[in-house]
Design an enzyme around this catalytic site. Structure first.
Site, short mmCIF file in Angstrom:
data_model
loop_
_atom_site.label_atom_id
_atom_site.label_comp_id
_atom_site.label_asym_id
_atom_site.label_seq_id
_atom_site.Cartn_x
_atom_site.Cartn_y
_atom_site.Cartn_z
N PRO A 21 25.30 -18.59 -66.19
CA PRO A 21 25.87 -18.07 -65.07
C PRO A 21 26.03 -16.49 -65.34
CG PRO A 21 27.74 -19.16 -66.20
CD PRO A 21 26.20 -19.34 -66.74
N MET A 22 25.41 -15.70 -64.07
CA MET A 22 25.58 -14.33 -64.31
C MET A 22 26.00 -13.70 -62.81
SD MET A 22 22.75 -13.01 -67.17
CE MET A 22 21.57 -13.99 -66.77
N CYS A 106 35.32 -15.32 -69.10
CA CYS A 106 34.88 -13.90 -68.62
C CYS A 106 35.86 -13.06 -69.22
CB CYS A 106 34.81 -14.10 -67.09
SG CYS A 106 34.31 -12.34 -66.59
N GLY A 205 24.69 -16.95 -76.54
CA GLY A 205 24.93 -15.67 -77.02
C GLY A 205 23.62 -15.06 -77.92
N ARG A 229 21.57 -12.65 -70.83
CA ARG A 229 20.87 -11.16 -70.52
C ARG A 229 19.33 -11.15 -70.79
NH1 ARG A 229 24.80 -8.60 -74.55
NH2 ARG A 229 24.38 -10.58 -75.40
C1 LIG Z 1 25.80 -9.27 -65.73
C2 LIG Z 1 26.35 -10.38 -66.27
C3 LIG Z 1 27.39 -11.10 -65.58
C4 LIG Z 1 27.86 -12.56 -65.97
N1 LIG Z 1 28.50 -13.16 -65.19
C5 LIG Z 1 29.05 -14.35 -65.73
C6 LIG Z 1 29.39 -15.09 -65.10
O1 LIG Z 1 29.72 -15.12 -63.66
N2 LIG Z 1 30.28 -16.34 -65.35
C7 LIG Z 1 29.98 -16.71 -66.90
O2 LIG Z 1 30.65 -17.59 -67.21
N3 LIG Z 1 29.49 -15.74 -67.89
C8 LIG Z 1 29.01 -14.68 -67.16
N4 LIG Z 1 28.27 -13.54 -68.00
C9 LIG Z 1 28.12 -14.09 -69.57
C10 LIG Z 1 26.81 -14.80 -69.55
O3 LIG Z 1 26.84 -15.89 -69.03
C11 LIG Z 1 26.59 -14.99 -71.34
O4 LIG Z 1 27.70 -15.83 -71.63
C12 LIG Z 1 26.52 -13.72 -72.08
O5 LIG Z 1 25.72 -12.88 -71.47
C13 LIG Z 1 26.26 -13.97 -73.56
O6 LIG Z 1 24.87 -14.62 -73.48
P1 LIG Z 1 23.55 -13.78 -73.80
O7 LIG Z 1 23.73 -12.83 -75.06
O8 LIG Z 1 22.31 -14.88 -73.80
O9 LIG Z 1 23.53 -12.79 -72.35
C14 LIG Z 1 27.62 -12.75 -67.51
C15 LIG Z 1 27.06 -11.69 -68.23
C16 LIG Z 1 26.21 -10.60 -67.77
C17 LIG Z 1 25.47 -9.77 -68.44
#
Ligand SMILES: Cc1cc2nc3c(=O)[nH]c(=O)nc-3n(C[C@H](O)[C@H](O)[C@H](O)COP(=O)(O)O)c2cc1C
Length: 322
Positions: A21-22, A106, A205, A229
């Protein structure tokens, strides 16, 4: 072959690759695109339980999901068990998602300042209350997404509470809240949680390519991988990782791929009535990253107002550059 099936509640998916979720990223159009490229399960960006219970929830939910958007989870953010229950009952009725997730990770001040997101991890009791309130009230399986805490012992305590309260799966991002995005995701801490829980555990992550995906799955023994990301502007990552986990071989990536995907994204935005210049500018930044002439493409996009003009620009850029 490392691409395993994943079963969460009643939902079984052929693979175990999840889109994270992002906020501002994982709208319906982007989720559909990731799905086309092989994401097995996607989550909406976090939706505030308070906002869902307010009068203007209609605008908040515009274009949230479509029949093609399956299986999907809706992520809620909140701190009151009662309000989260009301909001969850509402989205369950309205959208019948396969899963409802609670954001417990978050770290952003705007969210933690109201006791939500990773601030919830300070109270076992509240975490337990929220998950059990939801699992008691809903027909939909409930999942939670957390970050690690300052010790494995503390992370495990929270993870056990979530499991005991009836959650159907747990996603864990291997960074502490105070790290935000610094350092790296601690796979050893994720592995400890996976080895102690009976429900599916999803590792999250720093999965950025085929090797990091393989390494995260191998090292943690987790049931699934959640990618955030690295998918921004690059939904094709799901196809690459999927192909590699299935065959052990890497896919060749065509240089026009990103721009073609950006075009597909614009088409999906328009199809679902989600076109907005602001959203498009953000995604343009990611979709053109690393491409020759990307700055000029972005600058031109900023001056254009409709999808067709942007698509024409992208097509010309593809022809010129490759
Ligand atoms: C732009 C952005 C928005 C995010 N929004 C959420 C969100 O709405 N809910 C959530 O649980 N995590 C959110 N995250 C965290 C991501 O879901 C994820 O846990 C984190 O980016 C680590 O994973 P990655 O290394 O694959 O990016 C967000 C991350 C980014 C970069």
């Amino acid at each position: 072959m490392k691409l395993n099936k994943l079963k969460i509640g009643k939902t079984e998916t052929p693979g175990n690759l999840l889109l994270a979720p992002m906020a501002d990223v994982t709208n319906l159009a982007f989720r559909l695109l990731c799905r086309q490229h092989g994401a097995d399960l996607t989550y909406t960006e976090m939706i505030s339980a308070d906002a869902l219970l307010s009068e203007n929830r209609k605008s908040l939910l515009k274009g949230l999901s479509s029949p093609k958007d399956r299986p999907f989870g809706i992520q809620l953010v909140g701190s009151s068990p009662e309000k989260l229950r009301e909001a969850a009952l509402f989205v369950e009725e309205e959208y019948r998602p396969e899963l409802i997730d609670v954001n417990m990770g978050c770290p952003v001040q705007r969210i933690t300042g109201t006791g939500c997101g990773s601030a919830l991890l300070n109270s076992h009791t509240l975490v337990y209350e929220i998950i059990s309130e939801l699992t008691d009230a809903l027909k939909t399986p409930v999942t939670a997404k957390i970050r690690i805490l300052e010790s494995d012992k503390k992370t495990l305590e929270i993870a056990h509470q979530i499991e005991k309260a009836g959650a159907s799966a747990l996603t864990i991002h291997g960074r502490k809240a105070e790290q935000m995005y610094s350092g790296s995701s601690d796979l050893a801490a994720i592995k400890v949680v996976k080895s102690e829980l009976s429900i599916p555990v999803i590792a999250n992550g720093d999965v950025v390519d085929e090797k990091s995906a393989e390494n995260t799955l191998d090292f943690t023994g987790c049931d699934g991988l959640m990618i955030g990301r690295a998918a921004m502007g690059n939904p094709f990552i799901f196809r690459r990782i999927r192909h590699y986990l299935e065959t052990g071989e890497k896919l060749e990536v065509d240089r026009t791929r990103q721009l073609e995907d950006f075009e597909a994204y614009i088409v999906l935005l328009e199809e679902h009535g989600l076109f907005s210049s602001l959203n498009l500018r953000m995604h343009a930044h990611w979709f053109t990253k690393g491409l020759p002439g990307s700055r000029q493409i972005r600058e031109k996009i900023n001056t254009l107002k409709d999808g067709k003009a942007i698509i024409d620009l992208i097509r010309t850029s593809c022809e010129d550059k490759y």
